[in-house]
Design a protein around this motif. Structure first.
Motif, PDB file in Angstrom:
ATOM      1  N   ASN A   4       0.771  -1.260   0.046  1.00  0.00           N
ATOM      2  CA  ASN A   4       0.046  -0.030   0.269  1.00  0.00           C
ATOM      3  C   ASN A   4       1.108   1.193   0.130  1.00  0.00           C
ATOM      4  O   ASN A   4       1.541   1.516   0.812  1.00  0.00           O
ATOM      5  CB  ASN A   4      -0.881   0.065   1.335  1.00  0.00           C
ATOM      6  N   ALA A   5       0.826   1.986  -0.863  1.00  0.00           N
ATOM      7  CA  ALA A   5       1.703   3.247  -1.293  1.00  0.00           C
ATOM      8  C   ALA A   5       1.282   3.981  -2.465  1.00  0.00           C
ATOM      9  O   ALA A   5       0.708   3.566  -3.391  1.00  0.00           O
ATOM     10  CB  ALA A   5       3.229   2.766  -1.294  1.00  0.00           C
ATOM     11  N   LEU A   6       1.554   5.300  -2.563  1.00  0.00           N
ATOM     12  CA  LEU A   6       1.360   6.242  -3.612  1.00  0.00           C
ATOM     13  C   LEU A   6       2.993   6.607  -4.162  1.00  0.00           C
ATOM     14  O   LEU A   6       3.646   7.131  -3.121  1.00  0.00           O
ATOM     15  CB  LEU A   6       0.739   7.308  -3.266  1.00  0.00           C
ATOM     16  N   GLY A   7       3.116   6.605  -5.389  1.00  0.00           N
ATOM     17  CA  GLY A   7       4.193   7.268  -6.060  1.00  0.00           C
ATOM     18  C   GLY A   7       4.003   7.916  -7.154  1.00  0.00           C
ATOM     19  O   GLY A   7       3.121   7.894  -7.836  1.00  0.00           O
ATOM     20  N   LYS A   8       5.189   9.133  -7.374  1.00  0.00           N
ATOM     21  CA  LYS A   8       4.683   9.637  -8.519  1.00  0.00           C
ATOM     22  C   LYS A   8       6.049  10.171  -9.125  1.00  0.00           C
ATOM     23  O   LYS A   8       7.115  10.463  -8.241  1.00  0.00           O
ATOM     24  CB  LYS A   8       3.987  11.103  -7.999  1.00  0.00           C
ATOM     25  N   GLN A   9       6.275  10.090 -10.473  1.00  0.00           N
ATOM     26  CA  GLN A   9       7.641  10.653 -11.011  1.00  0.00           C
ATOM     27  C   GLN A   9       7.123  12.042 -11.391  1.00  0.00           C
ATOM     28  O   GLN A   9       6.310  12.307 -12.404  1.00  0.00           O
ATOM     29  CB  GLN A   9       7.962   9.724 -12.247  1.00  0.00           C
ATOM     30  N   ILE A  10       7.996  13.044 -11.070  1.00  0.00           N
ATOM     31  CA  ILE A  10       7.479  14.512 -11.216  1.00  0.00           C
ATOM     32  C   ILE A  10       8.355  14.909 -12.305  1.00  0.00           C
ATOM     33  O   ILE A  10       7.807  15.800 -13.150  1.00  0.00           O
ATOM     34  CB  ILE A  10       7.905  15.206 -10.119  1.00  0.00           C
ATOM     35  N   ARG A  11       9.755  14.636 -12.588  1.00  0.00           N
ATOM     36  CA  ARG A  11      10.519  15.268 -13.667  1.00  0.00           C
ATOM     37  C   ARG A  11      10.682  14.235 -14.707  1.00  0.00           C
ATOM     38  O   ARG A  11       9.914  13.932 -15.381  1.00  0.00           O
ATOM     39  CB  ARG A  11      11.685  15.693 -13.136  1.00  0.00           C
ATOM     40  N   SER A  12      11.998  13.753 -14.837  1.00  0.00           N
ATOM     41  CA  SER A  12      12.413  12.775 -15.863  1.00  0.00           C
ATOM     42  C   SER A  12      11.843  11.655 -16.055  1.00  0.00           C
ATOM     43  O   SER A  12      11.280  11.015 -15.011  1.00  0.00           O
ATOM     44  CB  SER A  12      13.942  12.809 -15.915  1.00  0.00           C
ATOM     45  N   LYS A  13      11.396  11.132 -17.135  1.00  0.00           N
ATOM     46  CA  LYS A  13      10.769   9.547 -17.373  1.00  0.00           C
ATOM     47  C   LYS A  13      12.069   8.631 -17.418  1.00  0.00           C
ATOM     48  O   LYS A  13      11.548   7.399 -17.712  1.00  0.00           O
ATOM     49  CB  LYS A  13      10.051   9.678 -18.386  1.00  0.00           C
ATOM     50  N   ASN A  14      13.222   8.979 -17.295  1.00  0.00           N
ATOM     51  CA  ASN A  14      14.357   7.850 -17.529  1.00  0.00           C
ATOM     52  C   ASN A  14      14.098   6.861 -16.227  1.00  0.00           C
ATOM     53  O   ASN A  14      14.225   7.078 -15.006  1.00  0.00           O
ATOM     54  CB  ASN A  14      15.734   8.524 -17.146  1.00  0.00           C
ATOM     55  N   ALA A  15      14.339   5.594 -16.883  1.00  0.00           N
ATOM     56  CA  ALA A  15      13.932   4.527 -15.890  1.00  0.00           C
ATOM     57  C   ALA A  15      15.099   4.412 -14.997  1.00  0.00           C
ATOM     58  O   ALA A  15      14.531   4.022 -13.629  1.00  0.00           O
ATOM     59  CB  ALA A  15      13.681   3.165 -16.840  1.00  0.00           C
ATOM     60  N   LEU A  16      16.254   4.436 -15.345  1.00  0.00           N
ATOM     61  CA  LEU A  16      17.192   4.181 -14.389  1.00  0.00           C
ATOM     62  C   LEU A  16      17.484   5.209 -13.124  1.00  0.00           C
ATOM     63  O   LEU A  16      17.422   5.036 -11.976  1.00  0.00           O
ATOM     64  CB  LEU A  16      18.578   4.007 -15.123  1.00  0.00           C
ATOM     65  N   ASN A  17      17.379   6.463 -13.632  1.00  0.00           N
ATOM     66  CA  ASN A  17      17.124   7.548 -12.852  1.00  0.00           C
ATOM     67  C   ASN A  17      16.043   7.574 -11.991  1.00  0.00           C
ATOM     68  O   ASN A  17      16.130   7.769 -10.693  1.00  0.00           O
ATOM     69  CB  ASN A  17      17.108   9.001 -13.501  1.00  0.00           C
ATOM     70  N   ASN A  18      14.710   7.092 -12.171  1.00  0.00           N
ATOM     71  CA  ASN A  18      13.889   7.128 -11.313  1.00  0.00           C
ATOM     72  C   ASN A  18      13.855   5.854 -10.326  1.00  0.00           C
ATOM     73  O   ASN A  18      13.480   6.069  -9.201  1.00  0.00           O
ATOM     74  CB  ASN A  18      12.401   6.907 -12.134  1.00  0.00           C
ATOM     75  N   ALA A  19      14.284   4.647 -10.813  1.00  0.00           N
ATOM     76  CA  ALA A  19      14.639   3.791  -9.927  1.00  0.00           C
ATOM     77  C   ALA A  19      15.617   4.159  -8.706  1.00  0.00           C
ATOM     78  O   ALA A  19      15.370   3.723  -7.477  1.00  0.00           O
ATOM     79  CB  ALA A  19      15.171   2.498 -10.687  1.00  0.00           C
ATOM     80  N   ARG A  20      16.692   4.847  -8.850  1.00  0.00           N
ATOM     81  CA  ARG A  20      17.559   5.062  -8.145  1.00  0.00           C
ATOM     82  C   ARG A  20      16.936   6.324  -7.273  1.00  0.00           C
ATOM     83  O   ARG A  20      17.665   6.392  -6.031  1.00  0.00           O
ATOM     84  CB  ARG A  20      18.898   5.455  -8.695  1.00  0.00           C
ATOM     85  N   ALA A  21      16.208   7.132  -7.868  1.00  0.00           N
ATOM     86  CA  ALA A  21      15.723   8.200  -7.147  1.00  0.00           C
ATOM     87  C   ALA A  21      14.573   7.354  -5.719  1.00  0.00           C
ATOM     88  O   ALA A  21      14.529   8.085  -4.791  1.00  0.00           O
ATOM     89  CB  ALA A  21      14.718   9.019  -7.982  1.00  0.00           C
ATOM     90  N   THR A  22      13.961   6.495  -6.462  1.00  0.00           N
ATOM     91  CA  THR A  22      13.072   5.664  -5.504  1.00  0.00           C
ATOM     92  C   THR A  22      13.814   5.270  -4.179  1.00  0.00           C
ATOM     93  O   THR A  22      13.515   5.294  -3.157  1.00  0.00           O
ATOM     94  CB  THR A  22      12.180   4.553  -6.133  1.00  0.00           C
ATOM     95  N   VAL A  23      15.121   4.561  -4.627  1.00  0.00           N
ATOM     96  CA  VAL A  23      15.957   4.040  -3.710  1.00  0.00           C
ATOM     97  C   VAL A  23      16.359   5.137  -2.680  1.00  0.00           C
ATOM     98  O   VAL A  23      16.700   5.063  -1.366  1.00  0.00           O
ATOM     99  CB  VAL A  23      17.303   3.393  -4.378  1.00  0.00           C
ATOM    100  N   VAL A  24      16.828   6.260  -3.186  1.00  0.00           N
ATOM    101  CA  VAL A  24      17.125   7.586  -2.303  1.00  0.00           C
ATOM    102  C   VAL A  24      16.093   7.975  -1.521  1.00  0.00           C
ATOM    103  O   VAL A  24      16.333   8.392  -0.229  1.00  0.00           O
ATOM    104  CB  VAL A  24      17.653   8.713  -3.246  1.00  0.00           C
ATOM    105  N   ALA A  25      14.811   8.057  -2.264  1.00  0.00           N
ATOM    106  CA  ALA A  25      13.404   8.310  -0.945  1.00  0.00           C
ATOM    107  C   ALA A  25      13.640   7.425  -0.020  1.00  0.00           C
ATOM    108  O   ALA A  25      12.840   7.854   1.288  1.00  0.00           O
ATOM    109  CB  ALA A  25      12.459   8.558  -2.160  1.00  0.00           C
TER     110      ALA A  25
END
Length: 320
Positions: A276-297
């Motif tokens: 159960n969670a909500l997630g949103k990609q705000i800027r770039s749609k790059n898959a690698l950067n978004n995956a690593r941004a999720t890890v940072v969050a």
């Protein structure tokens, strides 16, 4: 003429006697020609071949003699007073003292799933679900069907047994320009996790897709992190993370909401075990950067017990 008939009859009788003396033969039921008929037969035009006789094979007589039991050895006194038409009542044997009948199959305690799986594995061997209750090797069949990875390659793919699942996020073809021309490679992004709070993101390049996936999976296992979750399989609080030009926003959700996210964010949360969670990609749609941004969050999150321990106060004081 008479001389030829006499010679024919003597030849036929001699050949028959020789055949009967050398082997076990008998004459067929067809009667042979008598001697006086041979005289008449000699006057008729016939072929020059001598007459043939039908002989059949006679096997040796067997020496088996069935044993005859003596009537004095068999006791038949039981049948003197036995009436076959009489109905005999059934009298069951009385159980001994202290006998407790076993419970019926539907009256006992129901078996657990582990007991059923152990009984099934004991009868038929380990299942293909990847779980062994009795500690058997579940990769016996995989070792028999290993195949070489790639054309002309002698390396074999071996499955890593660490309990982590792999999910390929993206596979792209990349080109490197060198002095002699362009070199073609493949880049793979893989997320590994045990769905119990452990997750990792990895990337790898190779000349073949399978090699790139293996490299990225190995790289993801080297970068495992722990995701803090509550008993409802959600985040303890809000968090944002950015990596490069990508920014990801994560929010906790109530039970039954599910994972509402897209792209690489959803894959990372599912492999971590978040339900159960909500997630949103705000800027770039790059898959690698978004995956690593999720890890940072996720790395910015802390459990309530950890915060209370750092502040030196009980957890009840956090909400005052």
């Amino acid at each position: 003429m008479a001389a030829s008939a006499t010679a024919l009859s003597s030849f036929s009788s001699l050949s028959i006697r020789t055949a009967l003396s050398t082997s076990h033969f008998k004459l067929s039921p067809e009667p042979l020609l008598p001697t006086n008929f041979c005289c008449l037969y000699s006057k008729i035009k016939r072929p020059k071949t001598p007459p043939t006789f039908c002989l059949s094979f006679l096997p040796k007589p067997s020496k088996f003699k069935p044993s005859q039991a003596k009537s004095s050895d068999i006791d038949t006194t039981f049948f003197d007073e036995f009436n076959p038409e009489e109905e005999i009542p059934f009298e069951p044997v009385e159980p001994p003292e202290g006998y407790v009948p076993p419970p019926a199959f539907d009256e006992g305690v129901p078996e657990t799933e582990d007991e059923i799986a152990a009984a099934y594995e004991e009868m038929y061997g380990p299942a293909y679900s990847g779980v062994s209750v009795l500690g058997n090797d579940i990769y016996v069949m995989d070792s028999k069907i290993k195949k070489a990875t790639g054309f002309g390659s002698k390396t074999k793919k071996e499955k890593i047994r660490d309990g982590l699942e792999e999910r390929v996020v993206q596979v792209r073809r990349v080109t490197k320009v060198v002095k002699g021309g362009k070199q073609l490679h493949f880049r793979a992004i893989v997320v590994v996790g045990d769905k119990q709070g452990q997750v990792g993101v990895g990337v790898g390049k190779a000349k073949e897709v399978i090699g790139a996936v293996q490299k990225s999976a190995t790289n993801a296992r080297r970068n495992l992190i722990t995701v803090p979750m509550t008993k409802y399989k959600t985040f303890p609080h809000r968090s944002d993370g950015d990596y490069g030009a990508a920014k990801v926003m994560l929010r906790p959700a109530s039970p039954g909401t599910g994972v509402i996210a897209g792209g690489a964010v959803r894959i990372v949360l599912e492999m971590a075990g978040v339900e159960n969670a909500l997630g949103k990609q705000i800027r770039s749609k790059n898959a690698l950067n978004n995956a690593r941004a999720t890890v940072v969050a996720v790395q910015k999150m802390k459990q309530f017990s950890e915060v209370a321990r750092e502040r030196g106060i009980p957890m009840e004081e956090l909400w005052k």
